[in-house]
Design an enzyme around this catalytic site. Structure first.
Site, PDB file in Angstrom:
ATOM      1  N   ASN A 137       2.196 -15.852   3.602  1.00  0.00           N
ATOM      2  CA  ASN A 137       3.479 -16.540   3.460  1.00  0.00           C
ATOM      3  C   ASN A 137       3.315 -17.919   2.824  1.00  0.00           C
ATOM      4  OD1 ASN A 137       5.250 -14.640   5.064  1.00  0.00           O
ATOM      5  ND2 ASN A 137       3.711 -15.122   6.605  1.00  0.00           N
ATOM      6  N   HIS A 160       5.292 -14.448  -0.750  1.00  0.00           N
ATOM      7  CA  HIS A 160       3.897 -14.675  -0.391  1.00  0.00           C
ATOM      8  C   HIS A 160       3.206 -15.349  -1.571  1.00  0.00           C
ATOM      9  CE1 HIS A 160       3.247 -11.991   3.330  1.00  0.00           C
ATOM     10  NE2 HIS A 160       4.543 -12.224   3.195  1.00  0.00           N
ATOM     11  N   HIS A 198      11.811 -14.111   0.416  1.00  0.00           N
ATOM     12  CA  HIS A 198      10.619 -14.160   1.280  1.00  0.00           C
ATOM     13  C   HIS A 198       9.415 -13.949   0.366  1.00  0.00           C
ATOM     14  CE1 HIS A 198       8.510 -13.078   5.222  1.00  0.00           C
ATOM     15  NE2 HIS A 198       7.607 -12.822   4.291  1.00  0.00           N
ATOM     16  N   ARG A 221       6.080 -15.475  14.289  1.00  0.00           N
ATOM     17  CA  ARG A 221       6.053 -14.005  14.294  1.00  0.00           C
ATOM     18  C   ARG A 221       5.216 -13.467  13.129  1.00  0.00           C
ATOM     19  NH1 ARG A 221       6.724  -9.467  11.296  1.00  0.00           N
ATOM     20  NH2 ARG A 221       8.448 -10.472  10.199  1.00  0.00           N
ATOM     21  N   ASP A 222       5.703 -13.610  11.935  1.00  0.00           N
ATOM     22  CA  ASP A 222       5.020 -13.059  10.767  1.00  0.00           C
ATOM     23  C   ASP A 222       3.679 -13.747  10.534  1.00  0.00           C
ATOM     24  OD1 ASP A 222       4.674 -11.427   8.570  1.00  0.00           O
ATOM     25  OD2 ASP A 222       5.973 -12.578   7.248  1.00  0.00           O
ATOM     26  N   CYS A 245      -2.206 -11.714   3.525  1.00  0.00           N
ATOM     27  CA  CYS A 245      -1.716 -10.541   2.794  1.00  0.00           C
ATOM     28  C   CYS A 245      -2.643  -9.368   3.127  1.00  0.00           C
ATOM     29  CB  CYS A 245      -1.716 -10.802   1.291  1.00  0.00           C
ATOM     30  SG  CYS A 245      -1.165  -9.377   0.331  1.00  0.00           S
TER      31      CYS A 245
END
Length: 305
Positions: free
Chosen positions: A249, A209, A207, A15-16, A240
């Site tokens: 991520n 990055h 979470h 997804r992300d 990003c």
């Protein structure tokens, strides 16, 4: 400091990780990615999102993905649901968990959705109520919790406030997200410690990055603060949006390699994840962003040679 013996990894690649890919990724590839990750042993996978295809065209096939995946017993398949329409799609698709999101930065909230933080969270009340009534797990994500592209520093009190609001809505889990990847370890420790003074640490996840290469250090600082749930993306999929060309991520392979070396159990097959990470990187014709993944793939090749 005592570190947890076991950590849950939430795999967000499908997804992300994929949502910002410019070329549409075919449904069968998305399904294969989720299935390979399921087989690797993940207990929670962000499979897709139910958002308007106008805004996120890459996720337009969310229903088809959810229908076609091979569901592994014990694995939670999550979907992003920004509104009731999205929730209804998630419900029809038999999602195990729906994810709502709010920012810890007032500037980010006003810039992106033209309302205050509290107003944005108020909008999720119908979704939260519907999820609870349907018996579906509810997760809340706090974006820009450790830095904002518009206002810079984000007050710790703001992060704690949003976490408490999301818990009050009925969220089973709260994600503290470094959306732009600017945080450093001491800052992460302070923020996570402040949040877990008000929220059970078993309900809090990190979470991170890797925009500035700090994600693994920030995960370690979170472990020291008592956090035992982390998000990551196979092969470091995703970018990003506020730093052109920067990594997004943190790569799942890098996180697993670190945790495995520390003797922390995840229940995930690192070798299987490495194979999947190289497969999806090759398909997308993009470099594998996982340093551990690339190193271990090269090691395999050397042994075979």
């Amino acid at each position: 400091m005592a570190l947890p013996d076991k950590v849950k990894i939430v795999e967000v690649g499908p997804r992300d990780g994929l949502q910002n890919e410019k070329e549409f990724v075919p449904t069968d590839i998305k399904v294969a990615l989720v299935n390979q990750l399921s087989d690797a042993g993940f207990l929670n996978i962000e499979a897709t999102s139910f958002v308007s295809p106008k805004w996120v065209p890459q996720m337009a096939d969310g229903a088809q993905v959810m229908e076609a995946i091979k569901r592994r017993e014990g694995t939670v398949y999550s979907v992003l649901t920004p509104n009731m329409r999205g929730f209804e799609g998630a419900l029809a698709a038999r999602a195990d968990e729906v994810v709502i999101f709010g920012a810890a930065s007032e500037a980010f909230s006003h810039k992106n959705i033209n309302c205050s933080i509290d107003e944005s969270i108020d909008r999720f009340e119908p979704v939260a109520r519907a999820a609870k009534e349907a018996g579906i797990r509810l997760r809340g994500s706090i974006s820009c919790a450790l830095g904002c592209p518009y206002q810079g520093e984000v007050p710790v009190e703001s992060v704690v406030h949003v976490a408490q609001r999301l818990i009050a809505l009925g969220c089973d889990e709260i994600d503290v997200a470094d959306t732009i990847g600017v945080a450093t370890a001491s800052q992460v420790y302070r923020v996570m410690s402040a949040v877990t003074e008000k929220v059970d640490p078993r309900q809090v996840s990190g979470h991170f990055h890797d925009t500035y290469g700090q994600a693994l250090a920030n995960i370690y600082a979170s472990l020291q603060a008592g956090i035992s749930i982390f998000h990551s993306s196979v092969a470091g999929l995703g970018g990003c949006p506020y730093a052109k060309g920067a990594t997004g991520n943190v790569a799942t392979e890098d996180v697993l390699y670190m945790l495995q070396g520390m003797g922390i159990e995840t229940g995930i097959d690192l070798d299987a994840v490495i194979t999947t990470g190289q497969w999806i990187s090759d398909y997308l014709k993009r470099p594998n962003a996982s340093r551990a993944g690339k190193a271990l793939v090269n090691k395999r090749a050397a042994v075979c040679a």
